[in-house]
Motif scaffolding. Structure first.
Motif, PDB file in Angstrom:
ATOM      1  N   SER A   7       0.996  -1.321  -0.175  1.00  0.00           N
ATOM      2  CA  SER A   7       0.031   0.199   0.208  1.00  0.00           C
ATOM      3  C   SER A   7       0.962   1.099  -0.260  1.00  0.00           C
ATOM      4  O   SER A   7       1.981   1.234   0.858  1.00  0.00           O
ATOM      5  CB  SER A   7      -0.520  -0.133   0.855  1.00  0.00           C
ATOM      6  OG  SER A   7      -1.780   1.475   1.923  1.00  0.00           O
ATOM      7  N   MET A   8       0.698   2.196  -0.969  1.00  0.00           N
ATOM      8  CA  MET A   8       1.670   3.005  -0.784  1.00  0.00           C
ATOM      9  C   MET A   8       0.545   4.729  -1.144  1.00  0.00           C
ATOM     10  O   MET A   8      -0.400   4.246  -1.429  1.00  0.00           O
ATOM     11  CB  MET A   8       2.006   3.450  -2.341  1.00  0.00           C
ATOM     12  CG  MET A   8       3.073   2.345  -2.246  1.00  0.00           C
ATOM     13  SD  MET A   8       4.141   2.815  -3.690  1.00  0.00           S
ATOM     14  CE  MET A   8       5.281   4.286  -2.554  1.00  0.00           C
ATOM     15  N   SER A   9       0.744   5.616  -0.110  1.00  0.00           N
ATOM     16  CA  SER A   9      -0.494   7.005  -0.417  1.00  0.00           C
ATOM     17  C   SER A   9       0.251   7.581  -0.546  1.00  0.00           C
ATOM     18  O   SER A   9       1.909   8.346  -0.411  1.00  0.00           O
ATOM     19  CB  SER A   9      -1.053   7.022   0.534  1.00  0.00           C
ATOM     20  OG  SER A   9      -1.142   5.746   1.619  1.00  0.00           O
ATOM     21  N   ARG A  10      -0.131   8.886  -1.611  1.00  0.00           N
ATOM     22  CA  ARG A  10       0.402   9.820  -2.088  1.00  0.00           C
ATOM     23  C   ARG A  10      -0.770  11.081  -1.530  1.00  0.00           C
ATOM     24  O   ARG A  10      -1.739  11.177  -1.698  1.00  0.00           O
ATOM     25  CB  ARG A  10       0.574  10.359  -3.592  1.00  0.00           C
ATOM     26  CG  ARG A  10       0.370  11.413  -4.289  1.00  0.00           C
ATOM     27  CD  ARG A  10       0.378  10.856  -5.829  1.00  0.00           C
ATOM     28  NE  ARG A  10       1.315  11.656  -7.194  1.00  0.00           N
ATOM     29  CZ  ARG A  10       1.101  11.497  -8.115  1.00  0.00           C
ATOM     30  NH1 ARG A  10       0.330  10.917  -8.343  1.00  0.00           N
ATOM     31  NH2 ARG A  10       1.464  12.458  -8.817  1.00  0.00           N
ATOM     32  N   GLY A  43       3.489   4.149   7.143  1.00  0.00           N
ATOM     33  CA  GLY A  43       3.476   5.292   7.331  1.00  0.00           C
ATOM     34  C   GLY A  43       3.336   6.129   7.619  1.00  0.00           C
ATOM     35  O   GLY A  43       3.239   8.099   7.316  1.00  0.00           O
ATOM     36  N   MET A  44       2.687   6.109   8.996  1.00  0.00           N
ATOM     37  CA  MET A  44       1.660   6.940   9.643  1.00  0.00           C
ATOM     38  C   MET A  44       3.054   7.487  10.718  1.00  0.00           C
ATOM     39  O   MET A  44       2.669   8.922  10.950  1.00  0.00           O
ATOM     40  CB  MET A  44       0.298   6.069  10.545  1.00  0.00           C
ATOM     41  CG  MET A  44      -0.351   6.115   9.869  1.00  0.00           C
ATOM     42  SD  MET A  44      -1.315   6.967   9.628  1.00  0.00           S
ATOM     43  CE  MET A  44      -1.703   8.360  11.244  1.00  0.00           C
ATOM     44  N   THR A  45       4.150   6.998  10.700  1.00  0.00           N
ATOM     45  CA  THR A  45       4.805   7.946  11.330  1.00  0.00           C
ATOM     46  C   THR A  45       5.496   8.653  11.025  1.00  0.00           C
ATOM     47  O   THR A  45       5.746  10.043  11.750  1.00  0.00           O
ATOM     48  CB  THR A  45       6.120   6.854  11.561  1.00  0.00           C
ATOM     49  OG1 THR A  45       7.135   7.311  12.153  1.00  0.00           O
ATOM     50  CG2 THR A  45       6.895   6.576   9.590  1.00  0.00           C
ATOM     51  N   ILE A 100       4.103   7.830   0.413  1.00  0.00           N
ATOM     52  CA  ILE A 100       4.168   6.820   1.197  1.00  0.00           C
ATOM     53  C   ILE A 100       4.126   5.775   1.828  1.00  0.00           C
ATOM     54  O   ILE A 100       3.484   5.394   0.471  1.00  0.00           O
ATOM     55  CB  ILE A 100       3.689   7.337   2.444  1.00  0.00           C
ATOM     56  CG1 ILE A 100       4.105   9.377   2.840  1.00  0.00           C
ATOM     57  CG2 ILE A 100       3.907   7.231   4.282  1.00  0.00           C
ATOM     58  CD1 ILE A 100       2.897   9.771   4.118  1.00  0.00           C
ATOM     59  N   SER A 101       5.051   4.598   1.659  1.00  0.00           N
ATOM     60  CA  SER A 101       5.200   3.580   1.355  1.00  0.00           C
ATOM     61  C   SER A 101       5.437   2.807   2.711  1.00  0.00           C
ATOM     62  O   SER A 101       4.819   3.232   3.753  1.00  0.00           O
ATOM     63  CB  SER A 101       6.307   2.562   0.610  1.00  0.00           C
ATOM     64  OG  SER A 101       6.007   1.046   0.645  1.00  0.00           O
TER      65      SER A 101
END
Length: 383
Positions: A76-79, A106-108, A131-132
């Motif tokens: 999962s990746m967020s952009r 990735g919440m870090t 974010i990966s």
């Protein structure tokens, strides 16, 4: 902290320790290779950081993507393509890939306020932020054919993060944006990148790399729990428990945690500071446990070493480390720096923050002014 809350934290951390150094099952060869770099985004339910991020920090546009590694794990990746309320909208924005460390996801990168969290600071400063989430974490618990309920799903080591996951995530961002990217890693995220870059992995798609609390050598870990955890990465935990994923509140785990925390000098109330990311002593590939097995996999009786001096000398590197970091110890960072002594002098930027500990680089309220501003200046110098 309440006892139950403490045990929950400890249990969650130990679960992740086992996830990262899994049980090598006899059926490992049945995994196969998939050769897939991306997946139809409509084929997978949207789950990821975006929901939590938009709840915590309103005004940011967030997009979810999923990448399939060569060994079949769905990452999962967020952009965050723009800043708050549309700030910094424009084409050809510089992509930045953020890779978290061990025990977190990735919440870090967004735990503090928007003005203190690196993901949002970068977005507000005009960067295209990606974010990966490493395999096995809550947002990346899927595979093309394997079920996380079974140990075969956990049949990987951090070497696979280097060879498969790092390759897949960097390649995906590069193809989506059409641009070389800036890479930012913390802790384990620096380890995988340094190891990968030392073997030429995706270097041609990276414009520069920032390493926060860089970890390549752990000869000088000073905490008792850190040493115990590092030594446990040879697989004793999974051998002890007999399974790769386990109930964190079950009796075997409870016994293990009590034994771990009973060791002299171990402070279970400071786990984030105490835990380490890799095996003890040297930066080498996975040890299959015998000269014969290593010969079968590597053609030599001992695992090959990741040679940091092989990192391309013209790859711009920003290294920031702290004087109070018990995991990325100052002496170990000096070993890393020594291996980079022939790096192009104008491509190596080193920052030492005397008062920073391991988590300060991602959660410290002063990290923006002390570290992130200098890191972004480094990015601008290497556009």
């Amino acid at each position: 902290m309440a006892v139950h809350s403490l045990l929950s934290v400890v249990a969650a951390i130990v679960v992740l320790v086992v996830m990262v150094h899994p049980h090598r099952a006899a059926s490992a060869s049945s995994r196969g290779r998939f050769g897939v770099k991306s997946v139809d985004q409509g084929d997978i339910a949207v789950t990821g950081l975006c929901t939590s991020a938009t709840i915590m920090h309103a005004g940011y546009k967030c997009q979810e993507y999923h990448v399939v590694t060569d060994d079949g794990y769905i990452i999962s990746m967020s952009r965050f393509p723009q800043g708050r309320n549309g700030e910094g909208v424009g084409s050809n924005k510089q992509p930045v890939l953020l890779q978290h460390g061990l025990l977190v996801d990735g919440m870090t990168w967004m735990l503090n306020s928007a003005n203190e969290s690196l993901a949002f600071i970068l977005a507000d400063n005009g960067y295209d932020v990606w974010i990966s989430n490493t395999r096995g974490t809550r947002f990346s618990r899927r595979h093309l054919s394997l079920d996380p309920a079974y140990k075969e799903f956990w049949d990987w080591t951090w070497d696979d993060l280097v060879t498969d996951e790092l390759s897949a995530t960097i390649d995906f961002v590069f193809k989506q944006t059409g641009q070389k990217l800036h890479y930012v890693g913390h802790s384990l995220g620096t380890l995988t990148a340094l190891a990968g870059f030392s073997e030429g992995n995706q270097v041609d798609k990276v414009k520069s790399a920032a390493m926060l609390s860089p970890i390549a050598y752990v000869s000088h870990i000073t905490t008792a729990l850190g040493n115990l955890a590092a030594k446990a990465f040879v697989g004793e935990i999974t051998d002890l428990l007999g399974i790769a994923e386990f109930n964190p509140f079950g009796a075997p785990v409870s016994i293990f945690l009590k034994a771990l925390c009973a060791n002299p000098g171990v402070d279970c109330y400071d786990l984030i500071t105490e835990m380490t990311a890799i095996r003890y002593g040297k930066l080498a590939k996975f040890d299959y446990g015998s000269a014969r097995s290593n010969m079968e996999h590597y053609g030599q009786p001992t695992p090959p070493i990741y040679n940091m001096s092989n990192i391309p000398k013209d790859l711009p590197l920003f290294l920031s480390y702290g004087g109070k970091d018990k995991l990325s110890d100052v002496k170990d960072v000096q070993i890393l720096l020594d291996s980079l002594r022939f790096h192009d002098v104008d491509k190596l930027d080193i920052q030492f923050v005397k008062e920073f500990a391991h988590a300060d680089f991602i959660m410290g309220v002063t990290a923006n002014n002390i570290v992130y501003n200098q890191m972004m200046a480094f990015f601008r110098n290497h556009q």
